[in-house]
Write a protein that holds these residues in place. Structure first.
Motif, PDB file in Angstrom:
ATOM      1  N   VAL A   1      57.267 -94.260  34.206  1.00  0.00           N
ATOM      2  CA  VAL A   1      57.319 -95.281  35.245  1.00  0.00           C
ATOM      3  C   VAL A   1      57.877 -94.612  36.498  1.00  0.00           C
ATOM      4  O   VAL A   1      59.046 -94.226  36.532  1.00  0.00           O
ATOM      5  N   LYS A   2      57.007 -94.439  37.487  1.00  0.00           N
ATOM      6  CA  LYS A   2      57.366 -93.683  38.702  1.00  0.00           C
ATOM      7  C   LYS A   2      57.898 -92.310  38.313  1.00  0.00           C
ATOM      8  O   LYS A   2      58.926 -91.856  38.809  1.00  0.00           O
ATOM      9  N   ASP A   3      57.181 -91.678  37.371  1.00  0.00           N
ATOM     10  CA  ASP A   3      57.491 -90.341  36.868  1.00  0.00           C
ATOM     11  C   ASP A   3      58.796 -90.267  36.072  1.00  0.00           C
ATOM     12  O   ASP A   3      59.284 -89.180  35.771  1.00  0.00           O
ATOM     13  N   ARG A   4      59.348 -91.407  35.696  1.00  0.00           N
ATOM     14  CA  ARG A   4      60.567 -91.447  34.880  1.00  0.00           C
ATOM     15  C   ARG A   4      60.201 -91.856  33.461  1.00  0.00           C
ATOM     16  O   ARG A   4      59.547 -92.888  33.257  1.00  0.00           O
ATOM     17  N   PRO A   5      60.604 -91.072  32.431  1.00  0.00           N
ATOM     18  CA  PRO A   5      60.285 -91.446  31.047  1.00  0.00           C
ATOM     19  C   PRO A   5      61.104 -92.659  30.605  1.00  0.00           C
ATOM     20  O   PRO A   5      62.331 -92.656  30.695  1.00  0.00           O
ATOM     21  N   VAL A   6      60.411 -93.674  30.122  1.00  0.00           N
ATOM     22  CA  VAL A   6      61.045 -94.940  29.741  1.00  0.00           C
ATOM     23  C   VAL A   6      60.724 -95.242  28.284  1.00  0.00           C
ATOM     24  O   VAL A   6      59.596 -95.016  27.821  1.00  0.00           O
ATOM     25  N   VAL A   7      61.721 -95.743  27.554  1.00  0.00           N
ATOM     26  CA  VAL A   7      61.516 -96.259  26.188  1.00  0.00           C
ATOM     27  C   VAL A   7      61.907 -97.729  26.177  1.00  0.00           C
ATOM     28  O   VAL A   7      63.002 -98.099  26.629  1.00  0.00           O
ATOM     29  N   PHE A   8      61.010 -98.565  25.668  1.00  0.00           N
ATOM     30  CA  PHE A   8      61.222-100.010  25.619  1.00  0.00           C
ATOM     31  C   PHE A   8      61.133-100.456  24.170  1.00  0.00           C
ATOM     32  O   PHE A   8      60.170-100.137  23.474  1.00  0.00           O
ATOM     33  N   ARG A   9      62.130-101.203  23.696  1.00  0.00           N
ATOM     34  CA  ARG A   9      62.136-101.698  22.315  1.00  0.00           C
ATOM     35  C   ARG A   9      61.830-103.199  22.333  1.00  0.00           C
ATOM     36  O   ARG A   9      62.538-103.976  22.976  1.00  0.00           O
ATOM     37  N   SER A  10      60.775-103.573  21.600  1.00  0.00           N
ATOM     38  CA  SER A  10      60.366-104.976  21.573  1.00  0.00           C
ATOM     39  C   SER A  10      60.702-105.664  20.252  1.00  0.00           C
ATOM     40  O   SER A  10      60.628-106.886  20.159  1.00  0.00           O
ATOM     41  N   ALA A  11      61.062-104.905  19.214  1.00  0.00           N
ATOM     42  CA  ALA A  11      61.462-105.489  17.932  1.00  0.00           C
ATOM     43  C   ALA A  11      62.474-104.557  17.282  1.00  0.00           C
ATOM     44  O   ALA A  11      62.357-103.323  17.395  1.00  0.00           O
ATOM     45  N   ALA A  12      63.457-105.121  16.592  1.00  0.00           N
ATOM     46  CA  ALA A  12      64.507-104.315  15.953  1.00  0.00           C
ATOM     47  C   ALA A  12      65.124-105.086  14.803  1.00  0.00           C
ATOM     48  O   ALA A  12      65.074-106.321  14.762  1.00  0.00           O
ATOM     49  N   SER A  13      65.729-104.358  13.864  1.00  0.00           N
ATOM     50  CA  SER A  13      66.405-105.002  12.741  1.00  0.00           C
ATOM     51  C   SER A  13      67.728-105.606  13.213  1.00  0.00           C
ATOM     52  O   SER A  13      68.388-105.069  14.108  1.00  0.00           O
ATOM     53  N   PRO A  14      68.154-106.719  12.615  1.00  0.00           N
ATOM     54  CA  PRO A  14      69.410-107.356  13.024  1.00  0.00           C
ATOM     55  C   PRO A  14      70.621-106.659  12.426  1.00  0.00           C
ATOM     56  O   PRO A  14      70.510-105.835  11.519  1.00  0.00           O
ATOM     57  N   ALA A  15      71.785-107.047  12.915  1.00  0.00           N
ATOM     58  CA  ALA A  15      73.037-106.452  12.445  1.00  0.00           C
ATOM     59  C   ALA A  15      73.367-106.837  11.014  1.00  0.00           C
ATOM     60  O   ALA A  15      74.240-106.224  10.394  1.00  0.00           O
TER      61      ALA A  15
ATOM     62  N   ASP B   1      44.289 -86.438  33.196  1.00  0.00           N
ATOM     63  CA  ASP B   1      45.046 -87.221  34.166  1.00  0.00           C
ATOM     64  C   ASP B   1      46.052 -88.119  33.454  1.00  0.00           C
ATOM     65  O   ASP B   1      46.062 -88.210  32.225  1.00  0.00           O
ATOM     66  N   TYR B   2      46.913 -88.756  34.221  1.00  0.00           N
ATOM     67  CA  TYR B   2      47.883 -89.693  33.674  1.00  0.00           C
ATOM     68  C   TYR B   2      47.890 -90.927  34.564  1.00  0.00           C
ATOM     69  O   TYR B   2      48.092 -90.842  35.775  1.00  0.00           O
ATOM     70  N   VAL B   3      47.680 -92.088  33.942  1.00  0.00           N
ATOM     71  CA  VAL B   3      47.622 -93.349  34.674  1.00  0.00           C
ATOM     72  C   VAL B   3      48.850 -94.179  34.311  1.00  0.00           C
ATOM     73  O   VAL B   3      49.045 -94.521  33.145  1.00  0.00           O
ATOM     74  N   GLU B   4      49.683 -94.496  35.306  1.00  0.00           N
ATOM     75  CA  GLU B   4      50.876 -95.301  35.050  1.00  0.00           C
ATOM     76  C   GLU B   4      50.543 -96.790  35.107  1.00  0.00           C
ATOM     77  O   GLU B   4      49.621 -97.220  35.802  1.00  0.00           O
ATOM     78  N   SER B   5      51.332 -97.579  34.356  1.00  0.00           N
ATOM     79  CA  SER B   5      51.127 -99.019  34.317  1.00  0.00           C
ATOM     80  C   SER B   5      51.346 -99.627  35.703  1.00  0.00           C
ATOM     81  O   SER B   5      52.335 -99.297  36.382  1.00  0.00           O
ATOM     82  N   PRO B   6      50.488-100.536  36.136  1.00  0.00           N
ATOM     83  CA  PRO B   6      50.662-101.155  37.455  1.00  0.00           C
ATOM     84  C   PRO B   6      51.848-102.104  37.528  1.00  0.00           C
ATOM     85  O   PRO B   6      52.291-102.459  38.625  1.00  0.00           O
ATOM     86  N   VAL B   7      52.390-102.534  36.361  1.00  0.00           N
ATOM     87  CA  VAL B   7      53.505-103.487  36.377  1.00  0.00           C
ATOM     88  C   VAL B   7      54.808-102.865  35.884  1.00  0.00           C
ATOM     89  O   VAL B   7      55.818-103.559  35.738  1.00  0.00           O
ATOM     90  N   GLY B   8      54.799-101.566  35.594  1.00  0.00           N
ATOM     91  CA  GLY B   8      56.022-100.881  35.225  1.00  0.00           C
ATOM     92  C   GLY B   8      56.511-101.198  33.826  1.00  0.00           C
ATOM     93  O   GLY B   8      55.710-101.379  32.901  1.00  0.00           O
ATOM     94  N   VAL B   9      57.829-101.314  33.654  1.00  0.00           N
ATOM     95  CA  VAL B   9      58.453-101.421  32.340  1.00  0.00           C
ATOM     96  C   VAL B   9      57.963-102.642  31.567  1.00  0.00           C
ATOM     97  O   VAL B   9      57.842-102.606  30.336  1.00  0.00           O
ATOM     98  N   SER B  10      57.650-103.719  32.244  1.00  0.00           N
ATOM     99  CA  SER B  10      57.260-104.946  31.565  1.00  0.00           C
ATOM    100  C   SER B  10      55.875-104.876  30.919  1.00  0.00           C
ATOM    101  O   SER B  10      55.515-105.748  30.129  1.00  0.00           O
ATOM    102  N   GLY B  11      55.091-103.843  31.231  1.00  0.00           N
ATOM    103  CA  GLY B  11      53.751-103.728  30.655  1.00  0.00           C
ATOM    104  C   GLY B  11      53.343-102.292  30.442  1.00  0.00           C
ATOM    105  O   GLY B  11      52.294-101.855  30.918  1.00  0.00           O
TER     106      GLY B  11
END
Length: 372
Positions: free
Chosen positions: A269-283, A223-233
């Protein structure tokens, strides 16, 4: 007037030779110093002398250094399926030569010019894998009466270069056979874990070309369980997290990400593939700005099958920079699979420790090496 300073390693003391005993020496604030022995660090010292340029250069090169640390340093690089290299850095002001001993085999090196690098390669009987392989390395520089020992662990993901880029569609059948699967076996059970989650397993594979770094993850869960809060979690249910230490500068004791590190999460998220970046190198590393939050630059596909979910990604160069997509380059990576059930987040599977725990520990990630 001549300027003298040291920009690598620990501060050193330089005892000036007789030719320079009458030189006037000043610090960066213009204060005159004792010209017998100088402390060299990142702040320039100024010498006034009437010596000809050639004589002055020769005198400085022959000056005695009292080194607080070593005159050289070394790091290891996995350079092939059955090969690793010891990369030596001459921190001093004179050429160095010596020997490197690894697993009872001794090889010569040098001369290595001041501030330059040299490499000594060693062949292995068995291919590098994800399994621990401790190796002790001893480096001797007889002329300096210096010797250092290092203990390294030769383990890594070996990513092949693809001649034809895989289609990012959630079907991994077009990946090269050399992109071997590796398991994510470090299991963490949270309060909502049930016996049903014990049966879940996950594998990953990686590959590259000069435009993209590729990641494919297969999670064997019906099965696949989606997050109840969407992109934020995204981490609260089924999905994955992955992180990179692009310049391999984190120590094992370091807590928290450094400014070169990346962390991503991906899920439906609602069957849409989402990528979320929480950390990244600076310019400051590459003159490239990198957004935090939901991003579109990473190609992605998340495809559901009756017995599994397949995640497939293509990271463009800026999404892993300052890591370079070139043969022989290495960085550290980690992959985590979040597992949800009808009550919430049950636990996760990791390649190594370092993502799921708080604080993050990038020094515990696995090495990734780009093969030719």
């Amino acid at each position: 007037m001549v300027y003298v300073w040291k920009w690598n390693g620990k501060p050193d003391r330089m005892r000036l030779p007789a030719e320079l005993k009458n030189a006037a020496v000043y610090d960066v604030m213009g204060t005159r110093l004792n010209s017998g022995e100088l402390l060299l660090n990142e702040y320039p010292l100024y010498l006034e002398t009437g010596l000809p340029a050639d004589t002055l250069k020769r005198a400085l090169l022959n000056a005695g250094l009292s080194v607080d640390g070593s005159a050289f340093d070394a790091e290891f690089q996995i350079s092939g399926k059955k090969e690793f290299a010891v990369k030596l850095h001459n921190l001093g002001h004179k050429p160095i030569s010596g020997t490197v001993t690894a697993n009872d085999r001794k090889l010569p090196f040098g001369p290595i010019a001041p501030e330059e690098y040299g490499t000594v390669a060693f062949r292995l009987n068995n291919a590098v894998s994800l399994n621990d392989r401790p190796v002790r390395v001893k480096i001797d520089v007889p002329a300096l009466k210096q010797s250092r020992e290092y203990n390294w662990n030769l383990r890594a993901i070996l990513a092949p270069k693809v001649t034809e880029a895989p289609v990012i569609d959630g079907n991994l059948s077009d990946w090269p056979a050399q992109a071997h699967e590796f398991p994510l076996v470090r299991q963490t059970k949270l309060n909502l874990w049930t016996p049903a989650e014990d049966k879940i397993r996950a594998t990953a594979r990686m590959a590259w070309n000069t435009d993209h770094l590729y990641l494919g993850v297969t999670v064997y869960k019906k099965d696949y369980v989606e997050s109840p809060v969407g992109v934020s979690g995204l981490w609260l249910a089924d999905g994955i997290q992955f992180a990179f230490d692009p310049i391999r500068n984190a120590t094992q004791a370091l807590e928290g990400f450094q400014d070169d590190d990346f962390e991503y999460a991906a899920a439906l998220v609602k069957d849409r593939p989402v990528v979320f970046r929480s950390a990244a190198s600076p310019a400051t590393y590459d003159s490239l700005g990198k957004e935090i939050g939901e991003i579109s630059e990473v190609q992605r596909a998340i495809r559901r099958y009756p017995d599994r979910t397949v995640y497939e990604f293509a990271f463009p160069r800026q999404s892993v920079s300052p890591f370079r997509l070139q043969s022989g380059e290495a960085m550290r990576v980690n992959i985590l699979v979040n597992i949800g059930n009808r009550k919430g987040r049950a636990g996760y599977l990791q390649l190594t420790p370092g993502i799921g725990e708080a604080p993050k520990r990038p020094g515990l990630f696995m090495d990734l090496v780009l093969l030719p």
